[in-house]
Write a protein that holds these residues in place. Sequence first.
Motif, PDB file in Angstrom:
ATOM      1  N   GLU A  69       0.827  -1.205   0.000  1.00 56.98           N
ATOM      2  CA  GLU A  69       0.000   0.000   0.000  1.00 56.98           C
ATOM      3  C   GLU A  69       0.866   1.261   0.000  1.00 56.98           C
ATOM      4  OE1 GLU A  69      -3.874   0.879   2.563  1.00 56.98           O
ATOM      5  OE2 GLU A  69      -2.053   1.260   3.722  1.00 56.98           O
ATOM      6  N   ALA A  70       1.921   1.264   0.825  1.00 60.60           N
ATOM      7  CA  ALA A  70       2.796   2.431   0.922  1.00 60.60           C
ATOM      8  C   ALA A  70       3.502   2.712  -0.397  1.00 60.60           C
ATOM      9  CB  ALA A  70       3.822   2.223   2.039  1.00 60.60           C
ATOM     10  N   LEU A  71       3.942   1.656  -1.083  1.00 61.15           N
ATOM     11  CA  LEU A  71       4.628   1.839  -2.357  1.00 61.15           C
ATOM     12  C   LEU A  71       3.693   2.368  -3.434  1.00 61.15           C
ATOM     13  CD1 LEU A  71       6.893  -1.339  -2.405  1.00 61.15           C
ATOM     14  CD2 LEU A  71       7.668   1.029  -2.308  1.00 61.15           C
ATOM     15  N   LEU A  72       2.473   1.873  -3.449  1.00 58.87           N
ATOM     16  CA  LEU A  72       1.494   2.378  -4.414  1.00 58.87           C
ATOM     17  C   LEU A  72       1.203   3.850  -4.177  1.00 58.87           C
ATOM     18  CD1 LEU A  72      -1.023  -0.606  -4.547  1.00 58.87           C
ATOM     19  CD2 LEU A  72       0.461   0.165  -6.397  1.00 58.87           C
ATOM     20  N   ASN A  73       1.110   4.237  -2.908  1.00 56.35           N
ATOM     21  CA  ASN A  73       0.841   5.634  -2.573  1.00 56.35           C
ATOM     22  C   ASN A  73       2.047   6.527  -2.870  1.00 56.35           C
ATOM     23  OD1 ASN A  73      -1.726   5.014  -1.669  1.00 56.35           O
ATOM     24  ND2 ASN A  73      -1.091   4.764   0.466  1.00 56.35           N
ATOM     25  N   ALA A  74       3.256   5.960  -2.746  1.00 56.97           N
ATOM     26  CA  ALA A  74       4.470   6.750  -2.940  1.00 56.97           C
ATOM     27  C   ALA A  74       4.743   7.047  -4.406  1.00 56.97           C
ATOM     28  CB  ALA A  74       5.673   6.032  -2.321  1.00 56.97           C
ATOM     29  N   ASP A  75       4.300   6.163  -5.298  1.00 55.55           N
ATOM     30  CA  ASP A  75       4.582   6.333  -6.736  1.00 55.55           C
ATOM     31  C   ASP A  75       3.377   5.845  -7.535  1.00 55.55           C
ATOM     32  OD1 ASP A  75       5.549   6.464  -9.304  1.00 55.55           O
ATOM     33  OD2 ASP A  75       7.473   5.515  -8.853  1.00 55.55           O
ATOM     34  N   ALA A  76       2.506   6.768  -7.880  1.00 46.80           N
ATOM     35  CA  ALA A  76       1.260   6.414  -8.572  1.00 46.80           C
ATOM     36  C   ALA A  76       1.489   5.936  -9.988  1.00 46.80           C
ATOM     37  CB  ALA A  76       0.325   7.626  -8.584  1.00 46.80           C
ATOM     38  N   ASP A  77       2.668   6.192 -10.563  1.00 47.39           N
ATOM     39  CA  ASP A  77       2.928   5.845 -11.959  1.00 47.39           C
ATOM     40  C   ASP A  77       3.779   4.594 -12.136  1.00 47.39           C
ATOM     41  OD1 ASP A  77       1.550   8.141 -12.883  1.00 47.39           O
ATOM     42  OD2 ASP A  77       3.316   9.372 -12.453  1.00 47.39           O
TER      43      ASP A  77
END
Length: 225
Positions: A58-66
């Motif tokens: 979840e944190a990685l998805l939020n940190a880099d949306a692209d």
Amino acid sequence: MKLSAEQTAFARRLGHDFARPELLVRALTHGSIASVTRPDNQRLEFLGDRVLGLVMAEALLNADADAAEGQLAPRFNALVRKETCAEVARQIGLGDVLRLGRSEMISGGRRKEALLGDAMEAVIAAVYVDAGFDAARACVVRLWGERTQQVEADARDPKTALQEWAQARKLPPPEYIEVKRTGPDHAPIFTIEARLADGQSEQATAKSKREAQQAAAHALLDRLG
């Protein structure tokens, strides 16, 4: 159950006030001292591994949306692997409060990478069972800190990356040879050589075979460019 002064201080460093302190005690109990009335932390470790994985994904998805899945996967692996968990465990002094059997203490269990990593996962599970996912997420995000922002885009495990390098050139998988072992039995130091079939190699020294293998692979990858 009441926590000891050392366990209470650890809970403060962890940043969680346990409503059920017995969960923390169990998370800190290694199999070497477990009994019928004193269960070890293995079941909590199993759960904590999954909780940590969900928080990090979840944190990685939020940190880099692209970011594509191919970019996210190696970052994820770098954040949840045992070495990172052990690093966080040392950061909060987890080794000092582990409940170990005498033989494990003598063999340096409080400093062992795998043991610290496993216990860190168990502690995460203890927070989750005690207070739910939001509390566990907040704890993990706080402890992992800027790691989620700073993890390299290509954070592949060095051994995996070296094997992929060899396969791309139709070479057999790298060999990892123990060159030397020094130090006392309770705190050994390993020197490992990572060697390719074409003769190229590099050595590294560390407190565990796994860490030395990773470091040797990393050194060889650096030389290979």
